[in-house]
Design an enzyme around this catalytic site. Sequence first.
Site, PDB file in Angstrom:
ATOM      1  N   TYR A 105      31.361  37.926  32.447  1.00  0.00           N
ATOM      2  CA  TYR A 105      31.406  37.062  33.582  1.00  0.00           C
ATOM      3  C   TYR A 105      32.971  36.941  34.283  1.00  0.00           C
ATOM      4  O   TYR A 105      33.471  36.142  33.926  1.00  0.00           O
ATOM      5  CB  TYR A 105      30.729  35.745  33.304  1.00  0.00           C
ATOM      6  CG  TYR A 105      30.680  35.065  34.636  1.00  0.00           C
ATOM      7  CD1 TYR A 105      30.146  35.322  35.813  1.00  0.00           C
ATOM      8  CD2 TYR A 105      31.484  33.775  34.795  1.00  0.00           C
ATOM      9  CE1 TYR A 105      30.102  34.554  36.900  1.00  0.00           C
ATOM     10  CE2 TYR A 105      31.483  32.848  36.094  1.00  0.00           C
ATOM     11  CZ  TYR A 105      30.708  33.456  36.987  1.00  0.00           C
ATOM     12  OH  TYR A 105      31.012  32.596  38.346  1.00  0.00           O
ATOM     13  N   TYR A 147      27.970  41.941  43.127  1.00  0.00           N
ATOM     14  CA  TYR A 147      27.975  40.742  42.243  1.00  0.00           C
ATOM     15  C   TYR A 147      26.627  40.233  41.690  1.00  0.00           C
ATOM     16  O   TYR A 147      25.763  39.944  42.678  1.00  0.00           O
ATOM     17  CB  TYR A 147      28.791  39.751  43.195  1.00  0.00           C
ATOM     18  CG  TYR A 147      29.207  38.714  42.332  1.00  0.00           C
ATOM     19  CD1 TYR A 147      30.465  38.734  42.200  1.00  0.00           C
ATOM     20  CD2 TYR A 147      28.502  37.326  42.374  1.00  0.00           C
ATOM     21  CE1 TYR A 147      31.085  37.525  41.483  1.00  0.00           C
ATOM     22  CE2 TYR A 147      29.104  36.355  41.889  1.00  0.00           C
ATOM     23  CZ  TYR A 147      30.277  36.414  41.553  1.00  0.00           C
ATOM     24  OH  TYR A 147      30.802  35.261  40.828  1.00  0.00           O
TER      25      TYR A 147
END
Lengths: 383, 136
Positions: A335, A285
């Site tokens: 994203y 992440y």
Amino acid sequence: MTIAIVGVGETDYAWKEPRSPAALAVDAVQRALADAGMTGADVDGFVTESYTLANRAPADFVAAHIGVQDRAFTAHAGIAGSGTVGAPALARLAIESGRASVVVSYYAINLSARGAGGAYQVHAGDKAKAAFEMPFGFYGQPVYFAAAAARYRHLYGLEPEQLGAIAVAARAHAQRTPNALRHEPLTMDDYLANAMVADPLRKLDCCLVNDGGVAFVMTTLERARDLAHPPVVVAGAGFGSKPISQSGYFSQSADLLTTPAGISGPNAYRDAALEPSDVDFAEIYDCFTISMLLQLEDLGFAEKGTGAAFVATGATAPGGSFPVNTHGGLLSQSYLVGGNHVVEAVRQLRGERGEAQLDRAEVALVAGLGAPEHATLLLTGDR
Amino acid sequence: MGIPHFGPSLDDDDVAAPFWEGIDDGRLVLPRCSNCGRWQWYPDDAGADCPDGTIVWQEVARTGTVHTATRVERAFLPGGQADVPYSVAFIELDGVDGVRLVANLDDEAGIAIGDRVQASFVDVGDRHHLVFVPAA
């Protein structure tokens, strides 16, 4: 019982997408089911993250649109990336216990068109932040992560070229990824010339803010072996959380330089009976370059304080010894809050990535962060 | 001195009000649990962590150490373009365990992480603002 990921789907990634997150979720789930060779009638369970999706793209809406007849199991996992990446842990519980047989997870977002306030606004309603942080301009996710990066620089040293190596590697991976939003070349000189946002983070240290949906489908390994694609086995999954609320996480966490990956990682390795040295590649992440760096250390791929030097060797870039974010990540692909990281790991393990296919892709780690919460997933081929 | 123009956003009877009232009076006051004495930072309307405790506000030292700091060059608050650049830091106050104050730094003073600092209460018109300056 072992479960597998048998289908993945992504909408087109875009800016100023007119569709709602709920509509994007339906699109992504339909694509994932088609990839699995299934229909909505096969689905009886859903697991999604818990921070926004229950309101913005609820399971009842998605289930009705795809034709689910008997939704026996619906659950929400952790915040943002932790819930999306950790969804297979709950799906496995549901499938093992007989409460569901085919479980879908999805994520969808439409933030790019919101105008002033944008992605930062999600924290403005937090009363503690409004009282004790915003008056001092401690506001906006780049500022939160800059505070951690500055501390890292103070304790261990952090050269601009070391953070830059993460951004440049992400872009190089994105250039090999057809659906990545950022394809234009990015050199270290470009990075160093990029405007500072909050020292030491530049704009290029920050993730994209875009729209889209992503989904994946899970069922038993036994059933997976009869489906179209090679099964991707959920070898291990772990959650972890720091003993602090999201309100205080960015300023009051006892150690700003560890993430809850230091808790979820060991849980996942133990679950899978694997170690960091067994992992061929990772999808971590990367809301910011520094957040990827901290998790890389917390997950055992570099000692704390040495990750910056490790990434500067080019190890995580295409052709490196330990490729990370082989799709370009949140920095350069899209994203989608870690859902895209799960999809990329699946595609690499299936051997579908064309010019971006890794020579060795048998064990993948996926890491999803959501402030104090984290999930780590270990995926393998059908070994 | 680099002070964002946004003041605190507080409701009537806001649990955070004593902190800002203290700053207007030139004092740092922080909440702690009347039962166990633990600092309750950030305070919220769930009250003290001990079931039979209440939140009491106590004046604390105005000196401390910079834990981390960043110079912000892009505005994230709406209308904040005139605010940047400014420096924001986490301060660990002397004698206050487990609390970091978020506050601005005098960004012309060359303050670095690890430096000793002290609180300064700057008149910004309708209120006072907390800015840390080098310790005397």
